[in-house]
Structure formats: C-alpha cells, structure tokens
Write a protein that holds these residues in place. Structure first.
Motif, PDB file in Angstrom:
ATOM      1  N   ALA A  25       0.838  -1.207   0.000  1.00 34.06           N
ATOM      2  CA  ALA A  25       0.000   0.000   0.000  1.00 34.06           C
ATOM      3  C   ALA A  25       0.872   1.255   0.000  1.00 34.06           C
ATOM      4  O   ALA A  25       1.968   1.259   0.552  1.00 34.06           O
ATOM      5  CB  ALA A  25      -0.927  -0.006   1.209  1.00 34.06           C
ATOM      6  N   ASP A  74      -3.297   5.965  -1.936  1.00 33.65           N
ATOM      7  CA  ASP A  74      -4.082   4.859  -2.505  1.00 33.65           C
ATOM      8  C   ASP A  74      -5.551   4.969  -2.099  1.00 33.65           C
ATOM      9  O   ASP A  74      -5.890   5.567  -1.067  1.00 33.65           O
ATOM     10  CB  ASP A  74      -3.565   3.508  -1.979  1.00 33.65           C
ATOM     11  CG  ASP A  74      -2.442   2.936  -2.836  1.00 33.65           C
ATOM     12  OD1 ASP A  74      -2.039   3.578  -3.818  1.00 33.65           O
ATOM     13  OD2 ASP A  74      -1.958   1.834  -2.492  1.00 33.65           O
ATOM     14  N   ILE A 102      -8.895   2.690  -1.075  1.00 29.33           N
ATOM     15  CA  ILE A 102      -9.231   1.367  -0.542  1.00 29.33           C
ATOM     16  C   ILE A 102     -10.545   0.886  -1.149  1.00 29.33           C
ATOM     17  O   ILE A 102     -11.551   1.605  -1.117  1.00 29.33           O
ATOM     18  CB  ILE A 102      -9.361   1.398   1.002  1.00 29.33           C
ATOM     19  CG1 ILE A 102      -8.069   1.919   1.631  1.00 29.33           C
ATOM     20  CG2 ILE A 102      -9.685   0.001   1.537  1.00 29.33           C
ATOM     21  CD1 ILE A 102      -8.206   2.195   3.129  1.00 29.33           C
ATOM     22  N   CYS A 154      -2.194  -2.068   6.897  1.00 24.99           N
ATOM     23  CA  CYS A 154      -1.554  -0.886   7.505  1.00 24.99           C
ATOM     24  C   CYS A 154      -0.251  -1.271   8.207  1.00 24.99           C
ATOM     25  O   CYS A 154       0.752  -0.561   8.102  1.00 24.99           O
ATOM     26  CB  CYS A 154      -2.504  -0.210   8.499  1.00 24.99           C
ATOM     27  SG  CYS A 154      -3.878   0.635   7.671  1.00 24.99           S
ATOM     28  N   ALA A 185      -5.210   3.731   7.389  1.00 25.37           N
ATOM     29  CA  ALA A 185      -6.398   3.619   6.529  1.00 25.37           C
ATOM     30  C   ALA A 185      -7.472   4.547   7.064  1.00 25.37           C
ATOM     31  O   ALA A 185      -7.796   4.516   8.250  1.00 25.37           O
ATOM     32  CB  ALA A 185      -6.901   2.182   6.519  1.00 25.37           C
ATOM     33  N   SER A 210      -5.789  -1.970  -1.972  1.00 22.89           N
ATOM     34  CA  SER A 210      -5.301  -0.597  -1.880  1.00 22.89           C
ATOM     35  C   SER A 210      -4.684  -0.273  -3.233  1.00 22.89           C
ATOM     36  O   SER A 210      -3.638  -0.817  -3.596  1.00 22.89           O
ATOM     37  CB  SER A 210      -4.258  -0.511  -0.753  1.00 22.89           C
ATOM     38  OG  SER A 210      -3.664   0.759  -0.733  1.00 22.89           O
ATOM     39  N   SER A 214      -9.323   5.597   2.048  1.00 24.06           N
ATOM     40  CA  SER A 214      -8.036   5.887   1.409  1.00 24.06           C
ATOM     41  C   SER A 214      -6.884   5.619   2.379  1.00 24.06           C
ATOM     42  O   SER A 214      -7.106   5.400   3.566  1.00 24.06           O
ATOM     43  CB  SER A 214      -8.004   7.344   0.947  1.00 24.06           C
ATOM     44  OG  SER A 214      -8.183   8.191   2.075  1.00 24.06           O
ATOM     45  N   ILE A 215      -5.686   5.645   1.839  1.00 21.75           N
ATOM     46  CA  ILE A 215      -4.466   5.360   2.612  1.00 21.75           C
ATOM     47  C   ILE A 215      -3.674   6.657   2.800  1.00 21.75           C
ATOM     48  O   ILE A 215      -3.552   7.455   1.864  1.00 21.75           O
ATOM     49  CB  ILE A 215      -3.598   4.332   1.843  1.00 21.75           C
ATOM     50  CG1 ILE A 215      -4.296   2.961   1.765  1.00 21.75           C
ATOM     51  CG2 ILE A 215      -2.201   4.200   2.466  1.00 21.75           C
ATOM     52  CD1 ILE A 215      -4.376   2.181   3.045  1.00 21.75           C
TER      53      ILE A 215
END
Lengths: 327, 327
Positions: free
Chosen positions: A150, A154, A156, A237, A244, A279, A300-301
């Motif tokens: 990830a 990114d 999710i 994560c 996240a 991701s 999202s990341i």
C-alpha cells in the motif's frame, strides 16, 4: 445402518476415495504434477470442528466446499493466476460415518469444479475432533498482491459486501440478537449462502487484472477478508506502515442491511467474508469499481503510524469490533 | 510461569514464529516461490497426538523433526530430486504452552536444515487435541519411483534395517514383552533414535541414482516403509499386480536383533521405518547393495495374483504381522 470408518479400514477408505482424486495419484503417497508456471503460491489452512465449522449449521458438502473456498480465497488475496490443485488432510473420529466423509469430499469436488484445480491427494487419520487441513497450490503472474504494497494516496476498495457470513451464522443458530422477521427474504438467502457456500475473490481478481489502466504499474496491495474487514485493513496498515481512513457512510454493506448494532459490527469484522480488500492507485480503483458489480470505494491510505481512522479523525478501535479469535 | 497460547493471542504467536519462516512469507497468507523445476511432487501427511506421537515418549523438538521426516520420507519413496520446502498447519489446545510450540518449530527447523527445504508458512488454530499437518513440495527428475512399476524377475531391496522404531517405542514405554537388559546398548540407542529422530531414504535415493548401471533404464518400483515392511510390499504387489517372494533368512534386521516374537513381527511390520523398499532389475539391485551400507536383498518379484510368500511357497498373512491401523 450407518457404516463407520473404523468398520471399513484405512485401505478400503482410500480405495473408495479414489474417484475424487486425479487419476493415478492415489497409487503413491505423493502426487506428481508438471506445472505450467514455476512461479507458485502455496497456502495451508487448518479448519477445526466447532471452531471453524459445525455439523449443526453446515452439511458435510458445505464443509468440504467452504474449506476449499477459504483456502483459495487466500490465494486470490495474493493475486493467483491459475490454481493447480489442493491436497487434503483429514483427522476425524473412528466412529465418523463413511457417508459424512464421502459428502465432505463431494463438497471439495464441487468447489474444485467451480473454482478450478484438481484434488492431488491427501491423508486420513483418526482423532477425537475433526480437523481438515487444505493446502492449495497455484501460480502467480504480473500482479502479486502483497499486504505490504500500500502507498500514500491509494484508494481502498472492497470487492463486495461484508458481514453476510456472520449474519448467516446468526440465522442458522437462531441468534436472539436479531429478529429475522424484519429482514428481507433475499438478504437471508444471501447470508446463509455466504456462510455455507461462500464465493471467493477470484472473479474480482480477473476483473482487477483486466481493468488496469495501461499506464498504471502492476502495483497493488491486497488481502482477503477471511478474518474480517478491519483485520484485513489493519494487516495492510501494519505491513505497509500506513494508515487507513474509512468513510463511515461508505461501509460495504449488503442491500437492505439494517442500521445499528450488531449490524455495524458484523459488517466491520464479522469475518469469513472472503472478499478482496485492495489498496489501489486512484485511476485503477475508479476503473475497478466502474467494472465490478458490488465493489466499493470505502476509504483511502495516508502516511503515519499504522492505525485505522474514520474520516473525522477518530481512531477505529479493533477491539470494539472484534468478533473472532483463533486463540 | 508457563505462558499459554491463549494468553498471547494469534497475531503475536505468528509474529514470534516469523524467525522460523522464509523471510517475508509471513506478511501474506500465502508463500511465493519460484521453482527451479516444474515437475513437482507434493504430499500431505497428518499427525495426531496419541495416534502418531505422544509427549510421554517424545520431546516437542522430536515431534517437529519426526513429522517433517515422515513427510519427506514419502517424497523419497517417490524419487524426489530436490526438496523446496514445507508448510505446517497446527491445531492445538488453547492452554498449550508457547514453549512447547516453539520447540516443535525448532525441531521442524532442525529437520529442514538436515533434509533440505524451507519453511514456507502455515496456519494455527485451537483444538481439543494436537494435530500437525505437513505438506512437502519437491521436484522429480529422471527417476520417478512408483508402486506400480515392479516387474517379474525384479529383486526386492531394502535400504536399511526394520523394526527399530517399534523397538524404540517399546523401550520408551517399558513394554513388558521385552527384557531390555538382554539387549545391546548400541541396539537400544539406535532404536530410540529411530523412534524419536528418524532418518529418511534420501541418502539411499542419491546412491540409487548414482549406482544405476548405464545400460539399465530408469525404471524402478519403490515406496517408503512408514507403514511397515509388509504393508509396503503388499502395496507394491497390488499396484504392480505381482507377487513378492521373501527369504525368511534375509529379513532386514538390525545387528544383534533377537530371534522369536515380538522381534519377527516388529521387523516385518513394526512401522515408521522410513526406509526405501525397492523393486529393481537384478543388475541395479546388485550395484545398489554393493554401494549402500545396511541395504539388503530380501527377495524377488514374480507374476501372479497380488500376495506375499516365503521362498518355500507358504503365503505370508498380513494380519499375522499387523501392528498398526490408522482406523
């Protein structure tokens, strides 16, 4: 009269199981296979009676199907291209009926016909409690999904709704926390099917590969959600060292999924969902959700010490939503 | 204070087991591997507490070693060229100590360092009774040993003495049928080692490949003797549709092995011997026994309905020598 395994003897049991095996494999203790791709994925999962499955909520065919599906789901979560086959080890009490065992193998066979792959062999022993061990072997191509892949920015994505299997279990065990009269018939059917005859992320994976924008590199993080949505995100994560951010209004709920508890909890971490949690770079995520039915962008990341948060910055505590521990 | 698995939690257990795994594999549910040879052998064996092993006669390290050895023995009995690795599934009670589990993994690790191959991953769950499931994957080259490859006129060869593991068990459980004072010290040490830290047919297999007369084709029947010498021979006779003629004066006994019962029975079908039982063209058999220490010619193969006979024509009844049934 019920025919029990200890009345048949090991040699005869193996003889009877021949019909499920790849021709010739049972003549020797090992299976031989010529792989069309030497880049392999291999995964072993162990399933214990009254921990992972129960005769009170599942037929033996369901148990066979679901153990294979759970195993293949792990390969799907790693990006598998092709499934070569599985081996099966079963430990079960000597008084187990031949009929039960045959139906488990029938379910295994049905699952392999559906998901792909051959039954390559296995082993059988007596025990006090039934345990199934499945090892699946497949190949991997351009797309290797890793939990550790990830990246900041990114998107999710989930390949489908979550919590259905947990609802199915609640319905099958007449859980007093839910009033099944208030649920739509289609939701109930869907939930029981998700519990007894789950699908995997294989179809989503094929779409994911086909819908990648041509300029986007083959880099995506992913895993399956067999241990629940939050556990899957938490593991991404931790492996990718990131955070996240989830939108509470975009949780991957099934149609007509009720509000409140226990529904929120079951969606977040009911477990045994066997969907893909991905991701992805934004353009790939958009292309995927536009193509794959029931898939959804859920967050999202971002950079930072591994944790899960709502969009308002509030931390999501895993323990609040925890449902299931193997120990 | 004993630290129990249910006090640690699954995530932390897996974290601690990382040190035994191939680097990076535990980040995902599946292991990835690029095979140097696509012609693979794969085998799953299941081992149940108090059926296949017991804490009263084996240390946890021994249990780890022996389950790997038993599995690799099956690959050896199929002619394996190279061992890529294994996966391990363990189901064990929640109150099992971390120390026990760690030592099992240490034994697995020791066995892999000795026999070759890497620990590719696995799974862990709670259960009432401890069950280990090992899947080994290796490659096969020119020599594929099959139970079904025996031919009329073949010579039957064993790679080593039989019955030692069964004697080891008898010594470890103070079996009243034997008087251990009458046994040589070296036999006792050898027997206990055969039970707790068995070797496999891998070394014999290497010799077998190297000693083949150049004009003899790569055709040999074989299996391992993990279920006992007679069971191994019976399975070759059934798969190859032939008869095995054994010389009662040439049984594969260890040095200073006593005469009479239970000694005859333990040699014939004590089980867990993990030697190779081979059916070879005469010239290859001669070359092998001339080269490999402790190997022995014990009989020959002839046409006819599958059965085992002594050289005087008397049929050998499997049930007379039967020791062990998985069901």
């Amino acid at each position: 009269m019920i025919e029990r395994l200890n009345q048949i003897g090991e040699r005869e049991i193996l003889n009877r199981l021949k019909k499920f095996m790849v021709k010739g494999q049972i003549e020797d203790d090992t299976a031989q296979l010529t792989l069309t791709n030497p880049n392999i994925l291999i995964n072993t999962d162990i399933f214990v009676e009254n921990v992972h499955f129960s005769d009170s909520t599942m037929s033996p065919q369901d148990i066979g199907w679901k153990t294979v599906a759970a195993n293949i789901s792990d390969l799907a979560g790693s990006g598998v291209d092709h499934i070569f086959g599985i081996t099966v080890g079963i430990a079960t009490p000597a008084k187990t009926s031949w009929s039960w065992l045959e139906k488990v193998y029938q379910g295994i066979n049905d699952a392999l016909n559906h998901f792909g792959g051959q039954l390559l062999g296995g082993d059988l022993s007596r025990s006090n409690q039934t345990v199934l061990s499945i090892t699946a072997i497949g190949s991997v191509g351009k797309l290797r999904l890793h939990r550790s892949y990830a990246k900041n920015g990114d998107i999710i994505v989930t390949s489908g709704p979550h919590g259905l299997s947990r609802l199915g279990l609640a319905l099958l065990t007449n859980n007093p926390n839910i009033n099944s009269d208030n649920l739509s018939k289609s939701l109930k059917i869907q939930a029981i099917k998700a519990h007894q005859r789950p699908q995997t992320g294989l179809a989503a994976l094929t779409t994911l590969k086909n819908c990648k924008p041509s300029l986007t590199p083959w880099r995506a993080a992913g895993t399956d959600s067999s241990d629940g949505l939050l556990n899957a995100l938490q593991s991404i994560c931790e492996s990718s060292y990131c955070q996240a951010i989830l939108d509470p209004n975009q949780l991957p709920k099934a149609n007509s999924w009720p509000l409140g508890l226990p529904w929120e909890k079951w969606c977040m971490n009911g477990g045994e969902d066997f969907e893909l949690i991905l991701s992805l770079p934004s353009e790939w995520a958009q292309s995927f959700v536009a193509t794959f039915p029931l898939s959804k962008i859920i967050g999202s990341i971002q950079k930072g010490d591994p944790k899960l948060m709502w969009t308002n910055g509030e931390e999501i505590s895993l323990s609040t939503f925890s449902e299931f521990e193997h120990f």
